[in-house]
Each structure stands twice: as structure tokens, then as C-alpha cells.
Design an enzyme around this catalytic site. Structure first.
Site, mmCIF file in Angstrom:
data_model
loop_
_atom_site.group_PDB
_atom_site.id
_atom_site.type_symbol
_atom_site.label_atom_id
_atom_site.label_comp_id
_atom_site.label_asym_id
_atom_site.label_seq_id
_atom_site.Cartn_x
_atom_site.Cartn_y
_atom_site.Cartn_z
ATOM 1 N N GLU A 37 42.020 -3.392 38.772
ATOM 2 C CA GLU A 37 40.727 -2.812 38.420
ATOM 3 C C GLU A 37 39.885 -2.281 39.584
ATOM 4 O O GLU A 37 39.199 -1.270 39.423
ATOM 5 C CB GLU A 37 39.882 -3.852 37.662
ATOM 6 C CG GLU A 37 40.440 -4.226 36.312
ATOM 7 C CD GLU A 37 39.756 -5.463 35.763
ATOM 8 O OE1 GLU A 37 40.004 -6.560 36.290
ATOM 9 O OE2 GLU A 37 38.958 -5.330 34.824
ATOM 10 N N ARG A 62 30.126 -10.255 34.153
ATOM 11 C CA ARG A 62 30.784 -9.586 35.287
ATOM 12 C C ARG A 62 29.910 -8.450 35.816
ATOM 13 O O ARG A 62 29.847 -8.224 37.028
ATOM 14 C CB ARG A 62 32.187 -9.096 34.926
ATOM 15 C CG ARG A 62 32.912 -8.441 36.104
ATOM 16 C CD ARG A 62 34.390 -8.183 35.829
ATOM 17 N NE ARG A 62 35.193 -9.387 35.896
ATOM 18 C CZ ARG A 62 35.721 -9.898 37.015
ATOM 19 N NH1 ARG A 62 35.530 -9.285 38.172
ATOM 20 N NH2 ARG A 62 36.428 -11.001 36.983
ATOM 21 N N GLU A 118 42.916 -6.767 24.966
ATOM 22 C CA GLU A 118 42.654 -8.158 25.325
ATOM 23 C C GLU A 118 42.127 -8.890 24.096
ATOM 24 O O GLU A 118 42.586 -9.951 23.718
ATOM 25 C CB GLU A 118 41.644 -8.235 26.480
ATOM 26 C CG GLU A 118 41.342 -9.676 26.895
ATOM 27 C CD GLU A 118 40.400 -9.809 28.091
ATOM 28 O OE1 GLU A 118 40.178 -8.833 28.823
ATOM 29 O OE2 GLU A 118 39.877 -10.920 28.289
HETATM 30 N N1 MTE Z 1 47.922 -0.123 34.525
HETATM 31 C C1 MTE Z 1 48.621 0.424 33.511
HETATM 32 N N2 MTE Z 1 49.631 1.258 33.804
HETATM 33 N N3 MTE Z 1 48.322 0.155 32.204
HETATM 34 C C2 MTE Z 1 47.266 -0.670 31.874
HETATM 35 O O1 MTE Z 1 47.015 -0.896 30.688
HETATM 36 N N4 MTE Z 1 45.422 -2.090 32.691
HETATM 37 C C3 MTE Z 1 44.491 -2.337 33.793
HETATM 38 C C4 MTE Z 1 45.250 -2.540 35.106
HETATM 39 N N5 MTE Z 1 46.224 -1.508 35.302
HETATM 40 C C5 MTE Z 1 46.499 -1.262 32.928
HETATM 41 C C6 MTE Z 1 46.893 -0.971 34.257
HETATM 42 C C7 MTE Z 1 43.632 -3.490 33.584
HETATM 43 S S1 MTE Z 1 42.245 -3.306 32.654
HETATM 44 C C8 MTE Z 1 43.890 -4.703 34.154
HETATM 45 S S2 MTE Z 1 42.835 -5.996 33.972
HETATM 46 C C9 MTE Z 1 45.114 -4.942 34.937
HETATM 47 O O2 MTE Z 1 45.934 -3.791 35.024
HETATM 48 C C10 MTE Z 1 45.886 -6.058 34.268
HETATM 49 O O3 MTE Z 1 47.093 -6.303 34.882
HETATM 50 P P1 MTE Z 1 47.236 -7.162 36.235
HETATM 51 O O4 MTE Z 1 46.259 -8.272 36.152
HETATM 52 O O5 MTE Z 1 48.633 -7.616 36.171
HETATM 53 O O6 MTE Z 1 46.941 -6.222 37.347
HETATM 54 N N1 HPA Z 2 37.796 -10.155 33.065
HETATM 55 C C1 HPA Z 2 38.578 -9.800 32.033
HETATM 56 N N2 HPA Z 2 38.670 -10.488 30.936
HETATM 57 C C2 HPA Z 2 37.945 -11.608 30.828
HETATM 58 C C3 HPA Z 2 37.124 -12.045 31.864
HETATM 59 C C4 HPA Z 2 37.040 -11.279 33.041
HETATM 60 O O1 HPA Z 2 36.325 -11.594 33.999
HETATM 61 N N3 HPA Z 2 36.538 -13.180 31.473
HETATM 62 C C5 HPA Z 2 36.992 -13.403 30.221
HETATM 63 N N4 HPA Z 2 37.850 -12.470 29.832
HETATM 64 MO MO1 MOS Z 3 41.332 -5.601 32.141
HETATM 65 S S1 MOS Z 3 39.586 -4.806 31.427
HETATM 66 O O1 MOS Z 3 40.532 -7.130 32.553
HETATM 67 O O2 MOS Z 3 42.186 -5.951 30.709
#
Ligand code: MTE
Ligand code: HPA
Ligand code: MOS
Length: 756
Positions: A716, A308, A230
Site C-alpha cells: 500500500e 488508520r 476484505e
Molecule cells: N496487488 C495486486 N496485484 N492485486 C491486489 O489486489 N492489493 C493491494 C496490494 N497489492 C493488491 C495488490 C492491497 S490493498 C494490499 S493490503 C496488499 O496488496 C495485500 O497484500 P500483501 O499484504 O501481501 O502485500
Molecule cells: N488495514 C487493513 N485492514 C484492516 C486493518 C488495517 O489497518 N485493520 C483492520 N482491518
Molecule cells: Mo488492503 S486495503 O489492506 O486490502
């Protein structure tokens, strides 16, 4: 809807044909970057001499801070992070110089000739020391409701303690990387492994003093990110961009596993200092908690992560009197960063530890204690957001039924009576996870949709694909609305030219935001196509209103005359001939979010995800090894867009968390060196660690709390369930030795130490 669709990348991954940055062919004149990393955690630079390195044949240039044309600054929330430090080294593994050479071997050889002189400064590595010295990125933050002092003074029982959580390495399969390619007129194309095309563009443009429209960021897909890309990708993209800018040649930055593990930030260690007040039934009356995080050398996302964590300090429980104070501490470690859960797992571990201690003190059943305190509809969080719809206590009831809880408890007791060398235990953890970026303005996304003349669709969104298959979900949305097969929809790479100003794909909001943007785009184009379809049906003698026109299975028809169908592709050709625009842009922003940071009050979340889990483990008391026997999860997916993907996310998050809780130990020496920076010493779980009996029930949610087509975010929240394994292990340890203190992670070594 809500069927199971195979995920789009599945076939590509299995056949090895999905394309990542590393699959790109070498370019003519391409330069390879290698870094000179700091060997010390904290020091003043007195001399950095690259003349010998520069003299090697094949070395194009050694780049240092002096070569940066714009601002030597990659910080965003707080501008405290230089690309290369000019005076003060802040962590081991910090890049101090970059060698650009014709091949990697030459670059590596040249790095060895860079000469650094420095005066060592004492490093700060631990939370306590940083906190005592007031090393915070910003002053203390606070969320408060009720009168915590009074309630604690009047409480029948109080407990207090300090609870700590360790770090975790992301271990994405694809390490950090970026390829920068020069374009015409000073443009730079970046093929980057980032979760945030916008951030890379913004930072690089400032660094190079170039307009943002000269920086084009392209992401095919990521080989996993888990939060580590990120913010974490920005520094490496900046390096590649800078190299390309200075040499006018393509530059490739690609970290080796050890370099990545040494230099990049990880999950924040947290420390909770708490005092809790409760009555004889176990009802919590007051909680006073300080959350301190180890943020590493630069602020990075530490402030948002702390926030958070503070929003999840009470987890799933209504507590009438609360004070939550938070301080993110600066230390001389690589800047810690986003990691699945974003501070929530740390805070939830702390509050769940508190509940475990309460249960022990009052001899209460851990499930009943949690059920008693859980949020009900209409309750208010410490930051004043109303719980519009709580799925508690129903979730606990389901968990008890699915696991046959009473009987399971007896079975465990019987087992423990009959066995001396191994014992069993249970762990239970619920979750209430807030969905939305807590940084309100980030809750927006765009989609660009084209229908080509043959009726096939190209869709670009703000989202980055990292294995979570946001692509499949956005394609499902478009497929449902336009009534065309998934195979006819292509989800394109993320690209700042096609969709600009994209928030990171993070905070589990990928599908909520981008699915909605895709929905809006698809609905817009459908409303343009419907009158054409009406006209075409009319020509076949069918009279119908616009509302009666159905798009289904690649055809379009009037609902009263389903046998008279137009092919979707014929409709598209007719629309094109009628000069109807077949490209469309959809934009979505989450409604009704607000949060006042000064007051610590507002409604930062669009909704909450609720769930609960139970794990049964068995421990070999002679070796300290644990085995997960059974896991029960009741999780609110709402109207899942794709059950298979959601199941994969639940299982994946669970095992990733079990890794954090039980085997991923990352020791550090007193000078700030991480001591396990390779897979040989840092143990992540494998599929063999999870051959247990896993029962997952996905439950719907009420109507008020849902996002795209009634689904809920998934990425998450299930990470929290891995904690059940840690608590189950602690439960075994306590059944043998009631006052034992169990380390986190609960490795076999930690378990044996606790028992002896
Ligand atoms: N799943 C896979 N296979 N690979 C990833 O890197 N990242 C996780 C989750 N699932 C991840 C994953 C994280 S930290 C987040 S915030 C969410 O996927 C982000 O994707 P989404 O918002 O589309 O669910
Ligand atoms: N989650 C993940 N990434 C972020 C957030 C959050 O709540 N706020 C800013 N970046
Ligand atoms: Mo997930 S830690 O919000 O990329």
C-alpha cells in the site's frame, strides 16, 4: 536472497492456465443466483412479493430474509448489517431477494417479476448532513498531544480550510463471486473470492446457525482485490452459502460488472476541517484537524479505516501540538470499505494540501518545507509511538539528486516562460506508512508445510494470493531456508481446513506475517532434518556439528567438506524411514504491539515505511489534458525479498493512485445513484497513461525496523506517490491562476474549470 525471481503465477497467467473460481466446470444440478436490488437509497419496505417469480418453471426458490435459519446479520466490528433488510432499505443496489434458478436467463427473468412496495424516506448522502444529524457508527474518536489551542493562538501564521477527497471504485478484474457446494452431514464448501477465509466462515456459520467446522472456505487466487474483498466478499459468499443450505444443491453467485459497481462499497470520501499554525521558516507548530468519512449504509470497516486515517493525519511530519478528531458518518450509499491505503491516502492528501498552502503563503520551496518538518529518528507521533528509525532527511536528499531538482525546477520555469498554450509543474509528496493491522489481534498468521517423499514441498499459509505474489515471497523464504529450488515448492490455495483462523490478507502485512510463519515452519523442519543429515554424513566418514550443516542448491553438506553432498531428496527419504515427521506447522504473531483506543496512545505499528516521490507534468491549457513527463520515487523496501515484484507493486500502486487523482470520476445524482457504473463511463488509467520516464530507487532500511529477512511491506505505501501528479497539476493551475480551486480528481474538465 534479494535477487529477482520471476513470479510464480506469471507463466500461468500468460498461458491462461492459472485457475480462478470462474474456471471451475459447471456442476450437476447447479443453481444460478440473480438478485433483486433496491432501486431506492432509503425506504421502508411495505411489501415484497415473489410469488410470480417463484411460479416460473426452472426457478428453484426465491430467497428472502425470512429464509435465514440463523441470525440475519453479517456485521462484524459492529453488528448493524443484515444480509437482506427486513424493514428498511439502506442503499441503491442493496440485495433484497435472491432468485435461484436452473440457468442465468431464467433467474434474470424471474427477478423482473419480483414486486416491491415501499415508502420512500429521505436519503442522507453527504458527510455534512450525516454529521449534523449525528449519524456516526460510534462516537467521535480523538488522538491528541501537546496543547493545540495554545500553540495555535501563539503561532506566527495560521491557515485554515476544508479539504475533501472523493471515492474510488476498486475495479478488480474479477468481480465478486462465490460457489457453494453441499457436502455430507450438512457441510458447505465455499469457493470464494475473499481476502479473508476466517471472516467468511464466521459470518456464514452465524447466518446458517451451523458450527464453523461445517463451513469450509477455499480460495484458489483472486483476480485482484485491492481491499474490496476484505469485507466486501462476505455478503456474496453468505448468499451462496444460504442458497446451498436451503436447496442442498450447488449455488453460484457471480456479479456482472455493473451489478458489482452499483452494489459494492468503494473508497471512503473524506472531509478534513483543519487549522494549522507555523512560523516564518515554515516549521509547523500546531495542527487541529477533524477527519470525517462517508461510510455508507453500514459500518463495515469504516471505523478501522477512520482510525488508520487518523494515524496518518500528520503523514511524515513531526508536529509538537496536534489534535486529531475523527467521525465516521452513516449515509445511504453502499457500505464503503477497505481500499489500498485504508484511509491513509485520504488523510495524507489533506495534510499535503495544507503544506502546499503553507509553501504558497511563505513562498517556500515545497521540497525544503517538507524536509524541514519531516520526522527524524527519536521523534514521537501524536499517538506516542517513537520513530525508532527515520530515513528522513536522507530520502529527500536522494530525491533531489535523482531528479536533479534545482535544474529541473529551472527547466520548468523556462518552459513556462517560453510556452503559452502548455505549462509544466512539479509535485512532491513523502510518505510515512504504518505497518501492522491497527486491530492488534489480527497480526497473526500460520503456515502448514509438508515435505513429500521425493523432496518436493507443499505450503499453505493464511495468505490469499491476489496478484501481489505473496505466494512467490513465501516460497522464496522456504527455498532459502531449505536450500531447494523454487520449482520444488508448491504454494497451495488458501483453505480453512488446512490453515484455520486466518486474518485477512491486508494492511500490506501478507508477507511479513505469512513469510514469518513460513520461516518458522521451515526452520522447525530443518532442525528435525539436520541430525539425520549429520548421521548420513557421518556414515560417509564426515564428522561435523549440527551448526555446520548447510542446505543449498538441493543438497546438504558440511561447510568444511562442501564436496561431499547428500541430495535433499535422499535426506528426506532417510528422514521418512527414520520416522521423522515431515509435516510442520509454523505460527507467527507480531511482537510488541499495543494501542489504547480510549487514550489514543500506544505503538500500533511494528514499523513504518518511508519514502518520497516527485512528478513533473505538462498541461495543455486549451484542452485541459495532462501528461506525466517524469516521476522519481525513492522508496524504502528494506532488503527486498524480490525486487521485480516490489517494482511491480510500486508501479501498480502509483498508477492506481494516479487514476484516483486524475481520471476516475464517479458522479452521483441527488437520489443516490452512482452515474458511472461501467467501464464506458468510469475511466480507469491504462498502461498508455504511464509512458513517462519513471525512476524508482529502492533503498535499504536500518536494522531495527524490518521484517522477514530484512524486507519491508510494499503493497500500500507507494499508493501515496500518485498524489504527486495531482499536486503537480495544481501547481500548474496556480502558476496560471493563483487562486484557482482545482477539483479532485483533476480531469481535463476540472482543470479547464479551474483555469477559467
Ligand atoms: N496487488 C495486486 N496485484 N492485486 C491486489 O489486489 N492489493 C493491494 C496490494 N497489492 C493488491 C495488490 C492491497 S490493498 C494490499 S493490503 C496488499 O496488496 C495485500 O497484500 P500483501 O499484504 O501481501 O502485500
Ligand atoms: N488495514 C487493513 N485492514 C484492516 C486493518 C488495517 O489497518 N485493520 C483492520 N482491518
Ligand atoms: Mo488492503 S486495503 O489492506 O486490502
Amino acid at each position: 536472497m534479494h535477487k529477482s525471481y520471476p513470479h510464480i503465477s506469471g507463466k500461468l497467467h500468460l498461458t491462461g492456465s492459472s485457475r480462478f473460481i470462474a474456471d471451475e466446470i459447471p456442476l450437476p444440478e447447479m443453481l444460478y443466483a440473480k438478485f433483486f436490488f433496491s432501486p431506492v437509497a432509503h425506504a421502508r419496505i411495505t411489501k415484497l412479493d415473489a410469488s410470480d417469480a417463484n411460479a416460473i418453471p426452472g426457478v428453484e426458490k426465491v430467497v428472502t430474509a425470512l429464509d435465514i435459519p440463523g441470525m440475519n446479520q453479517i456485521g462484524l466490528v459492529i453488528q448493524d448489517e443484515p444480509l437482506f433488510p427486513e424493514k428498511e432499505i439502506m442503499y441503491i443496489g442493496q440485495p433484497l431477494a435472491m432468485v435461484l434458478a436452473q440457468d442465468e436467463k431464467i433467474a434474470e427473468a424471474a427477478v423482473k417479476l419480483i414486486h416491491l412496495e415501499y415508502e420512500e424516506l429521505p436519503p442522507i448522502l453527504e458527510i455534512e448532513e450525516a454529521d449534523k444529524k449525528g449519524e456516526w457508527y460510534i462516537p467521535e474518536r480523538k488522538i491528541e498531544s501537546g496543547d493545540v489551542q495554545k500553540a495555535l493562538a501563539e503561532a506566527e501564521f495560521t491557515l485554515q480550510g476544508i479539504t475533501e477527497t472523493p471515492t474510488q471504485e476498486h475495479f478488480y478484474l474479477e468481480t465478486q463471486r462465490c460457489r457453494a457446494i453441499p457436502g455430507e452431514d450438512g457441510q458447505i464448501f465455499l469457493h470464494t473470492a475473499t481476502q479473508s477465509t476466517m471472516e467468511v466462515q464466521e459470518v456464514v456459520s452465524r447466518l446458517l446457525n451451523l458450527p464453523a467446522n461445517h463451513i469450509i472456505v477455499e480460495v484458489p487466487r483472486l483476480g485482484g482485490a485491492f481491499g474490496g474483498k476484505e469485507r466486501g466478499a462476505t455478503i456474496w459468499a453468505s448468499m451462496a452459502a444460504l442458497g446451498c443450505f436451503l436447496t442442498h444443491k450447488p449455488v453460484q453467485v457471480l456479479l456482472e460488472r455493473e451489478e458489482d459497481m452499483r452494489s459494492t462499497g468503494k473508497r471512503h470520501p473524506f472531509q478534513g476541517r483543519w487549522k494549522v499554525g507555523f512560523n516564518a521558516h515554515g516549521k509547523i507548530e500546531a495542527l487541529d484537524i477533524e477527519l470525517l468519512s462517508n461510510g455508507g449504509a453500514y459500518a463495515d470497516l469504516s471505523i478501522a479505516i477512520l482510525e488508520r486515517a487518523m494515524f496518518h493525519a500528520e503523514n511524515a511530519y513531526f508536529i509538537p501540538n496536534v489534535r486529531i478528531r475523527g467521525r465516521a458518518c452513516r449515509t445511504n450509499l453502499p457500505p464503503n470499505t477497505a481500499f489500498r491505503g485504508f484511509g491513509a491516502p485520504q488523510a495524507i492528501y489533506i495534510i499535503e494540501s495544507i503544506l502546499e498552502q503553507m509553501a504558497k503563503k511563505l513562498q517556500l520551496d515545497p521540497l525544503e518545507l517538507r524536509e524541514l518538518n519531516a520526522y527524524r529518528t527519536g521523534d514521537i507521533t501524536p499517538y506516542s509511538q517513537i520513530i525508532i528509525e527515520s530515513n528522513f532527511p536522507a530520502i529527500f536528499e536522494k530525491l533531489a539528486i535523482n531528479s536533479n531538482y534545482r535544474q529541473l525546477k529551472e527547466e520548468v520555469e523556462h518552459y513556462n516562460i517560453r510556452h503559452n498554450e502548455s505549462k509544466q509543474g512539479l509535485g512532491i509528496v513523502p510518505v510515512k506508512f504504518g505497518i501492522s493491522f491497527t486491530t492488534t489481534h489480527m497480526n497473526q498468521a500460520s503456515a502448514l508445510l509438508w515435505i513429500y517423499i521425493d523432496g518436493t514441498v507443499s505450503l499453505t499459509t493464511s495468505a490469499v494470493e491476489m496478484g501481489q505474489e505473496v505466494s512467490t515471497k513465501c516460497a522464496i523464504v522456504v527455498s532459502e531456508i531449505l536450500g531447494i529450488p523454487l520449482d520444488n515448492i508448491r504454494i497451495e490455495s488458501s483453505n480453512s481446513q488446512r490453515v484455520g483462523n486466518s486474518s485477512p490478507t491486508a494492511a500490506s502485512t501478507g508477507t511479513d506475517l505469512n513469510g514469518n510463519a513460513s520461516r518458522i515452519a521451515a526452520e522447525k523442519i530443518k532442525s528435525r532434518l539436520s541430525p539425520i543429515a549429520q548421521q548420513m554424513l557421518n556414515n560417509q566418514g564426515i564428522d561435523c556439528t549440527l551448526e555446520k550443516i548447510c542446505f543449498k542448491d538441493g543438497t546438504v553438506f558440511a561447510s568444511d567438506y562442501p564436496e561431499k553432498k547428500i541430495e535433499f531428496k535422499d535426506l528426506i527419504r532417510q528422514a521418512y524411514l527414520s520416522r521423522i515427521p515431515l509435516g510442520v506447522y509454523g505460527y507467527y504473531s507480531t511482537p510488541d504491539l499495543s494501542f489504547d483506543r480510549e487514550m489514543g496512545k500506544g505503538s500500533p505499528f511494528h514499523y513504518f515505511v518511508f519514502g518520497a516521490a516527485l512528478a513533473q507534468v505538462q498541461i495543455n491549457l486549451l484542452t485541459g489534458e495532462h501528461q506525466v513527463l517524469k516521476v522519481f520515487i525513492v522508496h524504502e523496501t528494506g532488503n527486498s525479498l524480490n525486487k521485480d515484484i516490489d517494482l511491480g507493486q510500486i508501479e501498480g500502486a502509483f498508477i492506481q493512485s494516479v487514476g484516483w487523482c486524475t481520471c476516475e470520476e464517479l458522479p452521483r445524482d441527488t437520489t443516490g445513484h452512482y452515474l458511472a457504473i461501467a467501464p464506458s463511463t468510469y475511466k480507469i488509467p491504462t498502461i498508455r497513461d504511464l509512458h513517462c520516464d519513471m525512476h524508482i530507487e529502492m533503498i535499504p532500511s536500518g536494522s531495527k525496523y524490518a521484517s522477514i529477512f530484512g524486507s519491508k511491506a510494499i503493497g500500500e505505501p507507494p499508493f501515496i506517490y500518485g498524489l504527486t501528479v495531482w499536486f503537480a497539476i495544481q501547481n500548474v493551475v496556480h502558476s496560471v491562476k493563483p487562486d484557482a480551486i482545482l477539483r479532485f480528481p483533476a480531469t481535463p474538465e476540472a482543470i479547464l474549470l479551474a483555469l477559467n
